[in-house]
Design a protein around this motif. Structure first.
Motif, PDB file in Angstrom:
ATOM      1  N   SER A  81      37.391  42.464  39.174  1.00 51.08           N
ATOM      2  CA  SER A  81      38.634  42.861  39.823  1.00 51.08           C
ATOM      3  C   SER A  81      38.357  43.362  41.235  1.00 51.08           C
ATOM      4  O   SER A  81      37.196  43.578  41.617  1.00 51.08           O
ATOM      5  N   ILE A  82      39.411  43.586  41.995  1.00 54.49           N
ATOM      6  CA  ILE A  82      39.236  44.100  43.351  1.00 54.49           C
ATOM      7  C   ILE A  82      38.636  45.507  43.318  1.00 54.49           C
ATOM      8  O   ILE A  82      37.831  45.873  44.182  1.00 54.49           O
ATOM      9  N   GLU A 118      39.188  42.848  49.167  1.00 54.53           N
ATOM     10  CA  GLU A 118      40.469  42.150  49.201  1.00 54.53           C
ATOM     11  C   GLU A 118      40.322  40.764  49.815  1.00 54.53           C
ATOM     12  O   GLU A 118      40.891  39.774  49.318  1.00 54.53           O
ATOM     13  N   ILE A 124      38.513  38.354  47.466  1.00 54.39           N
ATOM     14  CA  ILE A 124      39.445  37.904  46.431  1.00 54.39           C
ATOM     15  C   ILE A 124      40.348  36.807  46.976  1.00 54.39           C
ATOM     16  O   ILE A 124      40.559  35.763  46.340  1.00 54.39           O
ATOM     17  N   GLN A 125      40.879  37.017  48.173  1.00 59.83           N
ATOM     18  CA  GLN A 125      41.782  36.029  48.768  1.00 59.83           C
ATOM     19  C   GLN A 125      41.099  34.679  48.942  1.00 59.83           C
ATOM     20  O   GLN A 125      41.689  33.628  48.713  1.00 59.83           O
ATOM     21  N   ASP A 161      39.725  33.449  44.866  1.00 58.42           N
ATOM     22  CA  ASP A 161      40.580  33.477  43.677  1.00 58.42           C
ATOM     23  C   ASP A 161      41.458  32.233  43.629  1.00 58.42           C
ATOM     24  O   ASP A 161      42.620  32.247  44.023  1.00 58.42           O
ATOM     25  N   GLN A 171      44.218  37.427  40.772  1.00 57.87           N
ATOM     26  CA  GLN A 171      43.755  38.676  41.375  1.00 57.87           C
ATOM     27  C   GLN A 171      42.461  39.209  40.757  1.00 57.87           C
ATOM     28  O   GLN A 171      42.199  40.407  40.761  1.00 57.87           O
ATOM     29  N   GLN A 172      41.653  38.308  40.217  1.00 55.78           N
ATOM     30  CA  GLN A 172      40.327  38.652  39.732  1.00 55.78           C
ATOM     31  C   GLN A 172      39.450  37.410  39.822  1.00 55.78           C
ATOM     32  O   GLN A 172      39.961  36.297  39.951  1.00 55.78           O
ATOM     33  N   LEU A 173      38.143  37.606  39.756  1.00 59.21           N
ATOM     34  CA  LEU A 173      37.221  36.493  39.970  1.00 59.21           C
ATOM     35  C   LEU A 173      36.370  36.243  38.736  1.00 59.21           C
ATOM     36  O   LEU A 173      35.774  37.170  38.178  1.00 59.21           O
TER      37      LEU A 173
END
Length: 341
Positions: A107-108, A299, A302-303, A306, A311-313
């Motif tokens: 997660s972020i 952030e 993630i952008q 992802d 919103q998670q990898l």
């Protein structure tokens, strides 16, 4: 035996004792400065629930970041650096460390906390290295200062020129590889920037600014003073939004799209919400220990990576953006910092 050896040395050479005391005191002062900066920055954004997104942002390392289809297309069209098997293996080994709750996704918050830990680890390591390296180079004579000749001789020996003696070589270095010559030129420029008291010598704190500017409170203070000196048009020792907006984006650690830059100014830099930035606020935001920078980098990663927008990898998504992660503070904290500074 070691204590007896030091006692004999100090009896024979009183100057050695004075130099030793000077180095220890300088080290304590440096540690105190950095500890003070750390305590100040720990106050900032201490709760992740208070962090609000101001994306899109652009970090200074690999790619422009934006949610727009146009910028995503530009990012995808950029030729990606090849990644070897060893690097892929390294990412696979680190992934479980990122995934602290063991749910097979990053997660972020997990990514941000990892970056914060790597930044602290790097800065603390830089401080320790600075003390030992300074003492090792300060040999001829051992006087509590490192001269350019002492450093340059150490650098040449480190890069395989073991027969090089002080003042006994061609300063143009025709025998050296181009990359080494470029590093020497870079060192000379960085030395001139760090040498505040004497152009030919560095004290312990200046040596930290020279080797690890991101770890030096003096360097950060100098940057804050430079920003105020150049953009404080009414000379009131603060920057209004109008003054701050004049700073070129390349002068900042993080570059924002224009419509988000004022939001960052109001929400995260101007901590007392009085509409202007004093030196302490500028210094706090410039400091790499500020967790806001870790959040913005997490952030951005993630952008970029992802692909399913949850919103998670997953490990698959991270490996697909392996070159991006390898260039970030997640993996290469030191190089990333030195490129920024």
């Amino acid at each position: 035996m070691r204590i007896q050896s030091w006692s004999k040395l100090l009896k024979r050479k009183p100057l050695a004792g004075i130099v030793l005391v000077f180095v220890i005191i300088s080290a304590i002062v440096t540690v105190f400065r950095l500890s003070s900066a750390t305590r100040e920055n720990d106050i900032i954004d201490s709760s992740s629930s208070q962090i609000r997104s101001t994306s899109p942002v652009e970090l200074s390392w690999p790619l422009p970041i934006s949610q727009s289809k146009e910028s995503i297309a530009i990012a995808n069209s950029i030729k990606r650096a090849p990644v070897g098997e060893e690097q892929i293996k390294k990412l696979r080994m680190i992934y479980p460390l990122l995934d602290t709750n063991g749910d097979s996704y990053v997660s972020i918050d997990e990514l941000r906390n990892w970056i914060i830990s790597k930044v602290k680890e790097h800065l603390q390591g830089a401080l320790r290295e600075n003390i030992f390296l300074f003492t090792a180079i300060d040999m001829n004579p051992r006087n509590g200062h490192v001269s350019w000749t002492e450093y340059h001789t150490w650098f040449l020996k480190k890069n395989g020129n073991n027969d090089t003696k002080t003042g006994d070589h061609d300063e143009m270095h025709p025998e050296l590889e181009r990359s080494i010559k470029e590093k020497i030129a870079w060192d000379k420029a960085a030395w001139s920037e760090a040498a505040k008291t004497d152009p030919d010598f560095l004290n312990l704190d200046e040596f930290l600014s020279f080797r690890h500017p991101e770890s030096s409170h003096t360097t950060l203070l100098g940057k804050a003073d430079d920003l105020l000196g150049e953009y404080d048009k009414d000379a009131d020792e603060t920057l209004t939004w109008e003054e701050y907006s004049l700073i070129p984006s390349e002068s900042l650690l993080v570059r924002y799209s224009e419509n988000k830059r004022k939001e960052e100014f109001n929400n995260f830099i101007d901590r007392n919400r009085d509409g202007k930035l004093d030196k302490r606020e500028i210094l706090s935001y410039l400091d790499p220990r500020n967790p806001r920078h870790a959040h913005l980098e997490a952030e951005s990663l993630i952008q970029i990576s992802d692909t399913n927008k949850d919103q998670q990898l997953s490990m698959k998504e991270i490996l697909a953006s392996a070159d991006i992660f390898l260039a970030s503070k997640v993996i290469d904290t030191e190089t990333n910092f030195h490129d920024e500074f």
